[in-house]
Design an enzyme around this catalytic site. Sequence first.
Site, PDB file in Angstrom:
ATOM      1  N   ASP A 143     -29.734  43.867  33.742  1.00 25.65           N
ATOM      2  CA  ASP A 143     -29.165  43.079  34.836  1.00 25.65           C
ATOM      3  C   ASP A 143     -30.191  42.786  35.916  1.00 25.65           C
ATOM      4  O   ASP A 143     -31.308  43.312  35.904  1.00 25.65           O
ATOM      5  CB  ASP A 143     -27.959  43.815  35.443  1.00 25.65           C
ATOM      6  CG  ASP A 143     -28.181  45.319  35.579  1.00 25.65           C
ATOM      7  OD1 ASP A 143     -29.327  45.728  35.852  1.00 25.65           O
ATOM      8  OD2 ASP A 143     -27.215  46.085  35.409  1.00 25.65           O
ATOM      9  N   ASN A 183     -17.557  54.281  38.709  1.00 27.63           N
ATOM     10  CA  ASN A 183     -16.290  53.672  38.284  1.00 27.63           C
ATOM     11  C   ASN A 183     -16.280  53.332  36.796  1.00 27.63           C
ATOM     12  O   ASN A 183     -15.387  52.646  36.312  1.00 27.63           O
ATOM     13  CB  ASN A 183     -15.993  52.418  39.111  1.00 27.63           C
ATOM     14  CG  ASN A 183     -17.048  51.329  38.947  1.00 27.63           C
ATOM     15  OD1 ASN A 183     -17.976  51.464  38.142  1.00 27.63           O
ATOM     16  ND2 ASN A 183     -16.912  50.252  39.697  1.00 27.63           N
ATOM     17  N   HIS A 233     -18.696  51.644  35.147  1.00 29.29           N
ATOM     18  CA  HIS A 233     -19.368  50.413  34.730  1.00 29.29           C
ATOM     19  C   HIS A 233     -20.634  50.711  33.933  1.00 29.29           C
ATOM     20  O   HIS A 233     -21.286  51.737  34.128  1.00 29.29           O
ATOM     21  CB  HIS A 233     -19.651  49.478  35.923  1.00 29.29           C
ATOM     22  CG  HIS A 233     -20.762  49.910  36.835  1.00 29.29           C
ATOM     23  ND1 HIS A 233     -20.570  50.108  38.184  1.00 29.29           N
ATOM     24  CD2 HIS A 233     -22.079  50.145  36.620  1.00 29.29           C
ATOM     25  CE1 HIS A 233     -21.722  50.449  38.745  1.00 29.29           C
ATOM     26  NE2 HIS A 233     -22.642  50.482  37.812  1.00 29.29           N
ATOM     27  N   GLU A 262     -18.123  45.570  35.593  1.00 29.36           N
ATOM     28  CA  GLU A 262     -17.214  46.341  36.422  1.00 29.36           C
ATOM     29  C   GLU A 262     -15.860  46.530  35.718  1.00 29.36           C
ATOM     30  O   GLU A 262     -15.573  45.864  34.722  1.00 29.36           O
ATOM     31  CB  GLU A 262     -17.009  45.621  37.757  1.00 29.36           C
ATOM     32  CG  GLU A 262     -18.291  45.437  38.577  1.00 29.36           C
ATOM     33  CD  GLU A 262     -18.735  46.699  39.297  1.00 29.36           C
ATOM     34  OE1 GLU A 262     -18.285  47.804  38.926  1.00 29.36           O
ATOM     35  OE2 GLU A 262     -19.540  46.596  40.240  1.00 29.36           O
TER      36      GLU A 262
END
Length: 231
Positions: free
Chosen positions: A64, A130, A132, A137
Amino acid sequence: MTIQLESIQNLDQLYDRAFSILKEQKNNGAKTFGLATGGTMLPLYERIRNSSLDFSNCKSVNLDEYVGLPKKHQQSYISFMQKQLFNTKPFEESYLPNGEAENPEMEAVYYENILKSLDLDFQLLGVGENGHIGFNEPGSSFLSETHVVTLTESTRQANARFFKSIDEVPKHAITMGIASIMRAHQILLIAVGEKKRDSIQALIDGNMTEEIPVTVLKDHGNVIILTNLKL
């Protein structure tokens, strides 16, 4: 499901093990490496820099990049990779999404086409608090390919420590999609610290759900998890 879980409390030993896995893959002929950024990867990249490994005939792709952050910004992922790895251990070719592209959506398509032209032998992954992976996400489709994502507030808060303030943390990123990541022949997931416990517990004991993206790895045939957590 083929997941090999290794719980190693001593971090030096954990990262020695991570290095040995990567080295073994390279010695077995891996030519294309998927790389990750973030603090979790720093001890591994340090070991690679200090090793005799030669990647001059290999290619790398990164998970990313932030949208809108100049390449020369010290928190851009291209800057991170150059400092932590590429300046010392250059690859024949290294690919990252271009976060400065005029049209991020078109850049995502372009980057996905690059990924599809390569045979991804080995993918490094961290995991977010979380759940990801990359910047996919919660709620990301398991079928997603490289795309532009809006970062959640929790992710921006987690990354704010690298910036002067949270106001400087970009709100969007270009990320390899979950389907893109899953094409890798082998995945090494490194998860360090209590904040990662819920994500790893969900991967090991829970059901596959797009609300916890890391759980997609249940559907991969070759995953190693290294963690310092006692599970």
